[in-house]
Design a protein around this motif. Sequence first.
Motif, PDB file in Angstrom:
ATOM      1  N   TRP A  28      -7.279  61.031 -41.050  1.00 14.14           N
ATOM      2  CA  TRP A  28      -8.228  61.026 -42.381  1.00 14.14           C
ATOM      3  C   TRP A  28      -8.804  62.620 -42.599  1.00 14.14           C
ATOM      4  O   TRP A  28      -8.744  63.296 -43.928  1.00 14.14           O
ATOM      5  CB  TRP A  28      -9.299  60.135 -42.265  1.00 14.14           C
ATOM      6  CG  TRP A  28     -10.264  60.405 -43.546  1.00 14.14           C
ATOM      7  CD1 TRP A  28     -10.212  59.725 -44.731  1.00 14.14           C
ATOM      8  CD2 TRP A  28     -11.561  60.971 -43.272  1.00 14.14           C
ATOM      9  NE1 TRP A  28     -11.414  59.903 -45.528  1.00 14.14           N
ATOM     10  CE2 TRP A  28     -12.240  60.680 -44.644  1.00 14.14           C
ATOM     11  CE3 TRP A  28     -12.379  61.701 -42.240  1.00 14.14           C
ATOM     12  CZ2 TRP A  28     -13.369  61.150 -45.037  1.00 14.14           C
ATOM     13  CZ3 TRP A  28     -13.466  62.150 -42.721  1.00 14.14           C
ATOM     14  CH2 TRP A  28     -14.081  62.053 -43.999  1.00 14.14           C
ATOM     15  N   ASN A 150      -5.152  57.278 -49.028  1.00 22.12           N
ATOM     16  CA  ASN A 150      -5.351  56.091 -48.341  1.00 22.12           C
ATOM     17  C   ASN A 150      -4.678  55.688 -47.480  1.00 22.12           C
ATOM     18  O   ASN A 150      -3.666  55.798 -47.206  1.00 22.12           O
ATOM     19  CB  ASN A 150      -5.799  55.062 -49.696  1.00 22.12           C
ATOM     20  CG  ASN A 150      -7.235  55.578 -50.551  1.00 22.12           C
ATOM     21  OD1 ASN A 150      -8.447  55.167 -49.995  1.00 22.12           O
ATOM     22  ND2 ASN A 150      -7.157  56.126 -51.855  1.00 22.12           N
ATOM     23  N   THR A 165     -10.845  52.631 -47.198  1.00 20.01           N
ATOM     24  CA  THR A 165      -9.550  53.371 -47.718  1.00 20.01           C
ATOM     25  C   THR A 165      -8.487  52.644 -47.855  1.00 20.01           C
ATOM     26  O   THR A 165      -7.442  52.977 -47.550  1.00 20.01           O
ATOM     27  CB  THR A 165      -9.389  54.470 -46.672  1.00 20.01           C
ATOM     28  OG1 THR A 165      -9.518  54.132 -45.358  1.00 20.01           O
ATOM     29  CG2 THR A 165     -10.603  55.548 -46.998  1.00 20.01           C
TER      30      THR A 165
END
Length: 374
Positions: A28, A150, A165
């Motif tokens: 991420w 995501n 996400t």
Amino acid sequence: MIWDIIVFLLQAALAFVVSTALFDALHWILHRWERSTIPLLRTFSSWHWVHHKFLGLDMQINPAYARANIWFHILPEYLTSIAGTLAFLLVFPWPPVVAVLVIRTIMLVMTLREEGLDYNHMSMDRVGGQQGRLWVDNNYHAMHHVYPHNFFSSFANVFDLVAGTSCQIEGRRFLVTGASGAFGSAMVEKLRALGGIVETAKSGVDFAPGDHAAMREKLERADVLVLSHGAKTDDCWNANNVTFRELTELFTDLGKTRLAPPEVWALGSEVEFHGDMGMDELKAYSASKRAFALRAREYYRSDALIYRHIVPSSFTSAMGKGAMSAETAVSVALFMIRRDFRYVPVTLTGLAVLNYFRFRFFQRGRPDDLQPAE
């Protein structure tokens, strides 16, 4: 002896899941660094994007990036996970930790032997609507390559559940029915605030039972169909059941050649669980909502679409005073949807949670059998 084995397995499982989540968090961060003002961080991010060139937005493998993918994605993932696993030596005995290290090393060797190709990294012509929840499968991970900002979880779906996400909103095209109503208007406002591209459709203008000609072009543009129109008295059978079914099925048919499955969010009701309770004014409404829920269970289990069934407690609207505001109902629904809830209980009473088991397992009959007599 049995207890020792159970403890060993639980410790190994925890070490695997947590060390996986650590890599997912790094994953991420690498995507966040894409827009960093610091050149070095943008460089680190660009190294990771080699992985998305290896398996592109079109879900096709590009062999030219196979070697770079090994150096810039597979090996960093392995080393990060190994470091996270070794940290458990501080709290666990060595056997479960070593077991996880061995498993991860075997997985690495197998992936290297296939030059980066594994169960979650293969060319796909179409992503299926049935996707892993707690454990990531190839359809779930494919959504990360279609929507790279995501769907970060790689094995155990811990990171996405925590970070919210598991659903792409920014940049996606939403078509919302019932946008003049309390729930629909709140949904439109919230989706736009989150970066969604929102178009609306009105019952009686864009569509009617058996007539969707004016709706077709809007459906072709949409990625997600949000069904929030409805009625409590006048013609609620058509409003709450017939048009919901027809629009869902038309949208699914129009999206059958798309790479990512079409997605439908439909507004249900706790009346699916408790029925009309002997109240004449609820009989037609209850029958219409229960009839659609029977059909909706088929959509929920279908691989042709992603279907989300939103079941709120009563909320304040033109239909009457409710236990919560429509804005609250929408906010709670989106909190769950962004964590990939497919059945979305937005409830103060708890009835929507109980209804989950009825919706999943205990509904009986055919939808048309529930239509009240004229």
